[in-house]
Design an enzyme around this catalytic site. Structure first.
Site, PDB file in Angstrom:
ATOM      1  N   ASP A  46     -36.408 -40.120 -19.650  1.00  0.00           N
ATOM      2  CA  ASP A  46     -35.578 -38.934 -19.432  1.00  0.00           C
ATOM      3  C   ASP A  46     -34.154 -39.151 -19.933  1.00  0.00           C
ATOM      4  O   ASP A  46     -33.328 -38.249 -19.889  1.00  0.00           O
ATOM      5  CB  ASP A  46     -35.592 -38.497 -17.960  1.00  0.00           C
ATOM      6  CG  ASP A  46     -35.126 -39.574 -17.003  1.00  0.00           C
ATOM      7  OD1 ASP A  46     -34.724 -40.658 -17.457  1.00  0.00           O
ATOM      8  OD2 ASP A  46     -35.160 -39.326 -15.773  1.00  0.00           O
ATOM      9  N   SER A  47     -33.897 -40.353 -20.467  1.00  0.00           N
ATOM     10  CA  SER A  47     -32.630 -40.601 -21.159  1.00  0.00           C
ATOM     11  C   SER A  47     -32.497 -39.720 -22.395  1.00  0.00           C
ATOM     12  O   SER A  47     -31.407 -39.597 -22.968  1.00  0.00           O
ATOM     13  CB  SER A  47     -32.518 -42.075 -21.560  1.00  0.00           C
ATOM     14  OG  SER A  47     -33.637 -42.470 -22.340  1.00  0.00           O
ATOM     15  N   ASP A  85     -41.532 -40.665 -18.354  1.00  0.00           N
ATOM     16  CA  ASP A  85     -40.763 -40.427 -17.138  1.00  0.00           C
ATOM     17  C   ASP A  85     -41.117 -39.075 -16.532  1.00  0.00           C
ATOM     18  O   ASP A  85     -41.226 -38.074 -17.260  1.00  0.00           O
ATOM     19  CB  ASP A  85     -39.266 -40.427 -17.443  1.00  0.00           C
ATOM     20  CG  ASP A  85     -38.622 -41.791 -17.281  1.00  0.00           C
ATOM     21  OD1 ASP A  85     -39.211 -42.651 -16.607  1.00  0.00           O
ATOM     22  OD2 ASP A  85     -37.527 -41.995 -17.840  1.00  0.00           O
ATOM     23  N   LYS A 115     -43.707 -42.891 -15.048  1.00  0.00           N
ATOM     24  CA  LYS A 115     -42.697 -43.682 -14.352  1.00  0.00           C
ATOM     25  C   LYS A 115     -41.916 -42.790 -13.389  1.00  0.00           C
ATOM     26  O   LYS A 115     -41.482 -41.699 -13.772  1.00  0.00           O
ATOM     27  CB  LYS A 115     -41.735 -44.372 -15.320  1.00  0.00           C
ATOM     28  CG  LYS A 115     -40.670 -45.238 -14.608  1.00  0.00           C
ATOM     29  CD  LYS A 115     -39.937 -46.137 -15.576  1.00  0.00           C
ATOM     30  CE  LYS A 115     -38.915 -45.398 -16.418  1.00  0.00           C
ATOM     31  NZ  LYS A 115     -37.810 -44.808 -15.597  1.00  0.00           N
ATOM     32  N   GLU A 117     -38.782 -42.848 -10.251  1.00  0.00           N
ATOM     33  CA  GLU A 117     -37.657 -43.586  -9.694  1.00  0.00           C
ATOM     34  C   GLU A 117     -37.667 -43.518  -8.175  1.00  0.00           C
ATOM     35  O   GLU A 117     -37.843 -42.446  -7.592  1.00  0.00           O
ATOM     36  CB  GLU A 117     -36.331 -43.014 -10.213  1.00  0.00           C
ATOM     37  CG  GLU A 117     -36.132 -43.158 -11.712  1.00  0.00           C
ATOM     38  CD  GLU A 117     -34.774 -42.638 -12.169  1.00  0.00           C
ATOM     39  OE1 GLU A 117     -33.929 -42.313 -11.292  1.00  0.00           O
ATOM     40  OE2 GLU A 117     -34.552 -42.537 -13.386  1.00  0.00           O
ATOM     41  N   GLU A 184     -33.330 -51.851 -12.924  1.00  0.00           N
ATOM     42  CA  GLU A 184     -32.172 -51.546 -13.762  1.00  0.00           C
ATOM     43  C   GLU A 184     -30.859 -51.965 -13.118  1.00  0.00           C
ATOM     44  O   GLU A 184     -30.582 -51.651 -11.965  1.00  0.00           O
ATOM     45  CB  GLU A 184     -32.131 -50.045 -14.082  1.00  0.00           C
ATOM     46  CG  GLU A 184     -30.965 -49.641 -14.968  1.00  0.00           C
ATOM     47  CD  GLU A 184     -31.055 -48.218 -15.484  1.00  0.00           C
ATOM     48  OE1 GLU A 184     -30.114 -47.772 -16.163  1.00  0.00           O
ATOM     49  OE2 GLU A 184     -32.077 -47.546 -15.213  1.00  0.00           O
TER      50      GLU A 184
END
Length: 266
Positions: A46-47, A85, A115, A117, A184
């Site tokens: 999602d970056s 993501d 993925k 978070e 991270e």
């Protein structure tokens, strides 16, 4: 240069990543299309919200946008494991919505895994997605989707209480069935401890060399971006300078009527 240092040409799977950890082989992971170079894992992150859409955070990117990017990456990938993501807001509301969105991503993109978070707070959603037969990679430490909660992109888990929670969260994600965990921007010693304690691979970004693998954003490591220069980033090229120089020469040739020349026209 294609397939550099890659002896095993088998399709990378979640099981293969665990095998690599057991064999002591480091895992290479990048965002975007890098399959031909021999990448083990490609993260459709999602970056993209930052590096492609120009947003300040990852929060604005939508489910439809992530599906679009993931579909393009999967079509260009043969060997690497493709992980997508789940964007902010697609799994935090409730487990039913989380698994519905997860299934949609898998059906429409054909990616290999997702993925998410977070730690114990999202375990119900993770379990529901896993129960649907979808592989999940966790993400702990600095979780960019929670940037408004943190208020900073500074190193996480430097204090004992947060470090203990990170370790506990990592074990919880492993026990529930995640195949890997991204950690991270945490102290290297802590990340190394987690990697040693877990049986599943721990992929670091800004978490030192003690992890089982590393991940970077490809735009950063290739030097396409200039403003973002954290301590953990190593630039392997300066594409910003190369692209700027090439574009400058193109503009100059157009304005001087040097392009196109007689050989470049019909």
């Amino acid at each position: 240069m294609a397939g550099y240092l890659v002896e095993d040409q088998r399709k990378v799977t979640t099981l293969r990543l665990i095998e690599m950890k057991r064999e002591g082989k480091k895992i290479a992971m990048l965002t975007q299309i890098t399959d031909a170079a021999g990448m083990d894992v490609i993260l459709v992150g999602d970056s993209a919200s930052n590096v492609m859409a120009g947003n300040w955070t990852t929060l604005p990117i939508t489910l439809d946008q992530m599906i679009y990017h993931a579909k393009a990456v999967v079509r260009a990938t043969q060997r690497a494991l493709v992980v997508c993501d789940m964007p902010f807001g697609t799994y935090q509301v409730n487990e039913t919505e989380a698994v519905t969105n997860a299934i949609r991503i898998m059906k429409e993109t054909h990616c290999d895994a997702l993925k998410l978070e977070g730690g114990v707070e999202i375990l119900p959603a993770v379990k529901k997605i896993l129960d649907a037969g979808i592989p999940v990679c966790g993400h702990l430490g600095l979780t960019p989707q929670a940037i408004n909660k943190f208020g900073t992109y500074a190193v996480r888990a430097k204090e004992e209480a947060e470090a203990k929670k990170l370790i506990s969260d990592a074990h919880a994600l492993e026990e529930i069935g995640c195949f890997a965990v991204v950690i991270e921007k945490v102290p290297a010693k802590l990340a190394s401890q987690v990697a040693q304690e877990l049986k599943i691979p721990v992929i670091g970004i800004g978490a030192g060399g003690g992890c089982d693998g590393q991940v970077l954003v490809i735009d950063d490591m290739l030097g396409k971006t200039k403003g973002f220069s954290p301590k953990f980033l190593r630039r392997y090229a300066d594409l910003n300078a190369i692209m700027t120089d090439a574009i400058g020469h193109y503009i100059e040739d157009v304005k001087n009527c040097d392009f196109p020349n007689e050989k470049e026209q019909y």
